[in-house]
Design an enzyme around this catalytic site. Structure first.
Site, PDB file in Angstrom:
ATOM      1  N   ARG A  57      -2.286   5.566 -11.701  1.00 29.14           N
ATOM      2  CA  ARG A  57      -3.130   5.800 -10.521  1.00 29.14           C
ATOM      3  C   ARG A  57      -3.942   7.075 -10.647  1.00 29.14           C
ATOM      4  O   ARG A  57      -4.993   7.206 -10.021  1.00 29.14           O
ATOM      5  CB  ARG A  57      -2.271   5.763  -9.248  1.00 29.14           C
ATOM      6  CG  ARG A  57      -1.972   4.323  -8.838  1.00 29.14           C
ATOM      7  CD  ARG A  57      -0.830   4.223  -7.870  1.00 29.14           C
ATOM      8  NE  ARG A  57       0.449   4.208  -8.569  1.00 29.14           N
ATOM      9  CZ  ARG A  57       1.593   4.630  -8.062  1.00 29.14           C
ATOM     10  NH1 ARG A  57       1.640   5.095  -6.841  1.00 29.14           N
ATOM     11  NH2 ARG A  57       2.701   4.585  -8.783  1.00 29.14           N
ATOM     12  N   GLU A  94      11.242  10.801  -9.265  1.00 30.74           N
ATOM     13  CA  GLU A  94      11.959  10.580  -7.997  1.00 30.74           C
ATOM     14  C   GLU A  94      12.883   9.376  -8.174  1.00 30.74           C
ATOM     15  O   GLU A  94      13.956   9.315  -7.607  1.00 30.74           O
ATOM     16  CB  GLU A  94      10.950  10.352  -6.864  1.00 30.74           C
ATOM     17  CG  GLU A  94      11.563  10.349  -5.490  1.00 30.74           C
ATOM     18  CD  GLU A  94      10.558  10.011  -4.390  1.00 30.74           C
ATOM     19  OE1 GLU A  94       9.389   9.735  -4.706  1.00 30.74           O
ATOM     20  OE2 GLU A  94      10.974   9.995  -3.228  1.00 30.74           O
TER      21      GLU A  94
END
Ligand code: AMP
Length: 169
Positions: A57, A94
């Site tokens: 992205r 994460e």
């Protein structure tokens, strides 16, 4: 206004993660243009030579930004994707762990780089990206994100490098 284009997707890609989906932003002509304009305004374009984006992205926002400002773009990619000689760095996500790579000749010695990704979470990805850019002899001048999860200590992982984000959660 940008926040209207970010969709929360609970439990993706794992239970407990609220995924910040940027596809409605990309789909909107106004949202896409406003996000690139805001990234362009966040950091003085005279302060950097090239834009570096992180797969995948970061490529979308980084390339559009570079094109708008007449800069070149350099990609940081997942392992095994870049065809020439690479430098590699591992990091914690994460959700899981991964590594990223850059071409050793992606930037010339001392070139000033604006680092772009869609989202800052724990900061592990961008910290690894900063390290890659330094290892090839270039100089990261700032980082820019569309979204920052400010309840996580991502900024703290990026040391002295200035952090710019368009939206904070
Ligand atoms: P981190 O290394 O923890 O800062 O994670 C940043 C990278 O993981 C970015 O490339 C994001 O695209 C992706 N990411 C992490 N958490 C999320 C989230 N909650 N929603 C969307 N993308 C995320």
């Amino acid at each position: 206004m940008l926040e209207h284009y970010i969709r929360d997707v609970p439990d993706f890609p794992k239970p407990g993660i609220v995924f910040k989906d940027i596809t409605p932003l990309l789909q909107s002509p106004q949202g896409l243009r406003a996000s690139i304009d805001a990234l362009a305004a966040a950091v003085d374009p005279a302060s950097y030579d090239l834009v570096c984006g992180i797969e995948s992205r970061g490529f979308i926002f980084g390339t559009a930004l570079a094109n708008q400002l007449g800069k070149g773009f350099i990609p940081i990619r997942k392992p095994g994707k870049l065809p020439s000689t690479t430098v590699s760095e591992s990091y914690e996500l994460e959700y899981g762990s991964d590594s990223i790579e850059i071409h050793e000749d992606a930037a010339a010695e001392g070139q000033r780089i604006l680092m772009v990704d869609d989202l800052l979470a724990t900061g592990g990805t961008m910290a690894a990206a900063l390290s890659l850019v330094r290892r090839i002899g270039a100089q990261p001048v700032a980082t820019a994100f569309v979204i920052e999860l400010s309840f996580l200590p991502g900024r703290d992982k990026l040391g002295e490098t200035p952090v710019h984000s368009l939206l904070q959660y």
